[in-house]
Structures are given as C-alpha cells and as structure tokens.
Design a protein around this motif. Structure first.
Motif, mmCIF file in Angstrom:
data_model
loop_
_atom_site.group_PDB
_atom_site.id
_atom_site.type_symbol
_atom_site.label_atom_id
_atom_site.label_comp_id
_atom_site.label_asym_id
_atom_site.label_seq_id
_atom_site.Cartn_x
_atom_site.Cartn_y
_atom_site.Cartn_z
ATOM 1 N N GLY A 44 -4.922 1.996 6.162
ATOM 2 C CA GLY A 44 -5.635 2.835 5.116
ATOM 3 C C GLY A 44 -5.169 2.212 3.504
ATOM 4 N N ALA A 45 -6.164 2.687 2.807
ATOM 5 C CA ALA A 45 -6.068 2.402 1.331
ATOM 6 C C ALA A 45 -5.071 2.999 0.709
ATOM 7 C CB ALA A 45 -7.188 2.403 0.578
ATOM 8 N N SER A 46 -4.452 2.606 -0.492
ATOM 9 C CA SER A 46 -3.677 3.297 -1.401
ATOM 10 C C SER A 46 -4.019 4.749 -1.752
ATOM 11 C CB SER A 46 -3.054 2.637 -2.459
ATOM 12 O OG SER A 46 -2.322 1.521 -2.034
ATOM 13 N N LEU A 47 -3.351 5.941 -1.957
ATOM 14 C CA LEU A 47 -3.925 7.208 -2.294
ATOM 15 C C LEU A 47 -2.923 8.011 -3.079
ATOM 16 C CD1 LEU A 47 -5.196 8.346 1.251
ATOM 17 C CD2 LEU A 47 -6.671 7.838 -0.684
ATOM 18 N N THR A 48 -3.462 8.718 -3.951
ATOM 19 C CA THR A 48 -2.657 9.867 -4.463
ATOM 20 C C THR A 48 -3.117 11.382 -4.446
ATOM 21 O OG1 THR A 48 -2.196 8.279 -6.376
ATOM 22 C CG2 THR A 48 -1.851 10.497 -6.973
ATOM 23 N N ARG A 69 0.662 -1.226 0.058
ATOM 24 C CA ARG A 69 -0.022 0.058 0.026
ATOM 25 C C ARG A 69 0.856 1.162 -0.086
ATOM 26 N NH1 ARG A 69 -2.089 0.364 4.395
ATOM 27 N NH2 ARG A 69 -0.967 -1.353 5.522
ATOM 28 N N TYR A 70 0.451 2.353 -0.705
ATOM 29 C CA TYR A 70 1.258 3.463 -0.730
ATOM 30 C C TYR A 70 0.391 4.801 -0.760
ATOM 31 C CZ TYR A 70 -0.707 3.981 -5.495
ATOM 32 O OH TYR A 70 -1.684 4.029 -6.501
ATOM 33 N N VAL A 71 1.169 5.912 -0.533
ATOM 34 C CA VAL A 71 0.470 7.265 -0.659
ATOM 35 C C VAL A 71 1.555 7.786 -1.809
ATOM 36 C CG1 VAL A 71 -0.077 9.396 0.439
ATOM 37 C CG2 VAL A 71 -0.698 7.408 1.580
ATOM 38 N N ALA A 72 1.112 8.425 -2.750
ATOM 39 C CA ALA A 72 1.886 9.320 -3.805
ATOM 40 C C ALA A 72 1.419 10.617 -3.402
ATOM 41 C CB ALA A 72 1.565 8.906 -4.935
#
Length: 338
Positions: free
Chosen positions: A244-248, A162-165
């Motif tokens: 939390g889910a991945s977000l951009t 999972r990531y946040v960009a």
C-alpha cells in the motif's frame, strides 16, 4: 522478520508490542527508559536500551534483529512543557526522528508507522477536523511532529520507503487484559489524572480554562481507547506489507467530550466526588480537537471496538488500582526486610 517499536516501554508503545505479540509477530523494543519502564516489556521481547538518535546503536540493532518494519512511538508529548522547552522538543521529536529515519533507510527498513498527533491541526472548531485541513500547530509539540511528517513524506519520494502517519487524538484507557496501562506517575492525561484524584492519589483535579468557545467553556477532545489505537497500527502495518501507498490518517472516534464531561464520568464510574479546581488556560491548548475519522476506516478497514467513554474510564481506574497495589506491596516488602 521483526518489527522494531521505538518507545515500546512507554504507554502507547507497550500496547503496540502486546498487539503484535498477540498475533505472533517478532518484536524488538528500542527505548531509552527516560519515561518508559523495562517492566512494561513482556518476557521474551528483546529490549535495546538506548537513544533513537544514536545511528550506530540503532543500526546494529536493526541488523542483528533483522528488522523489516519500524513503529515509531518515542517522543516527548507534554504540550505546556514543549512551550517552555521548545528546543528540547525539536531535538528529541524532530532531529532524532530524522536520524532514525536515515538509519532505517540505510538499514534496509522500508516500512514505517509514525506516531503523529492531532496537535498538528492547531486551533479548530468543535466540528470534526479532517486530513484535508491544512495543519497549523500552535505548540512546539505539534510543530515537532508535523516536521517529522514532512521529513517522512520527502524521504518517501527520494528513497524506497513507505509509511503511515497516524494523527492520534486523546489516547486513554488500559489493556483490557490488565497487562499494561499509563504508568507514568506525573502524566498529564486527563483521564489518568482524574482517576488518580478519584483514588485519593491527588488532593484535587485542576481544570485549565473554562472560558473556551465550547458548550461548557472547557476544552473539547476526542478520546480513543489505547487498544483500538494499537489495532490501527496493526492494520497500517498490513497495508504497508501488502504494498500500500504512504498515508496520513486521523485516528479517533469522531466524537468530542469536554473536560468537565469527562470529570463527571470519572466521578460517576468511581463513585467519588473528588475536588476540582478551576484555573486559567494553559499555553498551547486548542479549544477543541475532534477527528473526522472516515478515511482510516475506508483506507485501512479499521474497525474500533472500544468506543465507550465509561469503559475507557473503568479500565483507567482498574490500572491505577493495580499500580497502587504494586506500590503498597513494594512498601510492605521493604518494611519486612528492614
């Protein structure tokens, strides 16, 4: 567990390291020191000097340091340089990021914060641009970052990642406690360059383009304090740790200032009317990039506290004076030893 900060000896990365340390996190920095400085890494923080595209080196560091999360700042960032050297940018920003992502997945790292850029949007109007606008980068720099966003999105589907960009707008200023700032002498950031001109370290400031479709003909940008940006990374990390889910997400203030307006603020704050030269446009510079930034506030609860252009400029000037004082001390020491 440990947070690995790639590019942690650089401008923005060093502020992330400080923000993590300030709240008691364990940190390791990975940096090849091509543009960063070992002196920017605080005492007590392990510095791994090497290439993020070296899977053996990075994999060992992740295992030895028990890395659980990755904050990826390492990149080349100069838009005109990317136009002149696109393959270098695709190698460093895209190909090596692909290797880094693969190494992280193989090492069991499941949380990643990626330093993206508003340059992915390309040509926009003076109106704030939201995350729902289709990316259309106009420079290899912007494309290299967008490609990494795509890789992260695809990897997150295929793997337990999972990531946040965070799509940064124009980052400026310095740590309020004076511990770090933009230290690259030849940096192209407008506020740093203007501060150097105000302090007599440059003979003049060059403005590239005064015929853009903006209110005064110069480029319009959204300037965000580097410490507010570091705080955005902290809340992004908390989001991922909480499942939390991945977000951009955009990361800016939602207000634009033109190049000429910024110059006037630097002149007013510094009290110096330094020379300004008007030059043709540079390739790859969009006329206006201003953030629509409601989503990061609602999704992550980010509450920036330094939205003040004059304050940003004061911090940048203070950091340039600090750097100048250090250089003068080094010269004096060298003369005394000779």
């Amino acid at each position: 567990m440990t947070v690995m900060v790639t590019g942690g000896a650089g401008y923005i990365g060093s502020h992330m390291v400080l923000a993590l340390l300030d709240r008691g996190e364990r940190v390791v920095v990975l940096d090849d020191l091509s543009t960063g400085f070992a002196s920017a890494v605080p005492d007590g923080v392990d510095l791994v000097v090497g290439d993020m595209g070296d899977p053996d080196l990075v994999g060992r560091a992740m295992a030895d340091q028990k890395v659980e999360a990755l904050a990826h700042f390492a990149a080349r960032i100069v838009v005109p340089e990317s136009v002149a050297d696109p393959l270098g940018y695709y190698l460093n920003n895209t190909a090596k990021s692909r290797t880094l992502i693969e190494t992280a997945i193989r090492s069991g790292v499941r949380q990643m914060i990626f330093s993206s850029t508003a340059a992915v949007y390309g040509e926009t109007s003076s109106e704030p641009v939201g995350e729902d606008v289709a990316p259309a980068p106009v420079s290899p720099y912007g494309r290299s970052k967008l490609m990494t966003e795509w890789m992260l999105a695809d990897a997150a589907v295929a793997h337990d990642l999972r990531y946040v960009a965070l799509r940064y707008f124009n980052v400026a200023g310095a740590d309020p406690a004076g511990r770090s700032g933009q230290s690259t002498p030849a940096a192209t950031h407008l506020i740093k360059v203007a501060a150097q001109a105000a302090l007599g370290q440059r003979p003049r400031l060059e403005v590239f383009g005064t015929d853009y479709p903006t209110h005064d003909g110069s480029c319009l940008r959204d300037y965000i304090h580097v410490s507010d940006l570091a705080d955005a990374h902290l809340v992004a990390l908390d989001h991922l740790r909480g499942g939390g889910a991945s977000l951009t997400l955009n990361c800016g203030y939602g207000r634009g200032y033109s190049v000429l307006e910024v110059i006037e603020v630097v002149k007013r704050v510094s009290g110096v009317d330094f020379p300004v030269t008007l030059s043709p446009r540079r390739p790859g510079d969009p006329p206006a990039i201003v953030a629509r930034a409601e989503r990061i506030r609602s999704e992550l609860g980010w509450c920036p506290s330094r939205d003040d252009l004059e304050g940003i400029v004061r911090g940048a000037l203070a950091w340039e004076r600090h750097l100048a004082g250090g250089e003068e001390s080094r010269r004096n020491e060298a003369m005394a030893a000779s």
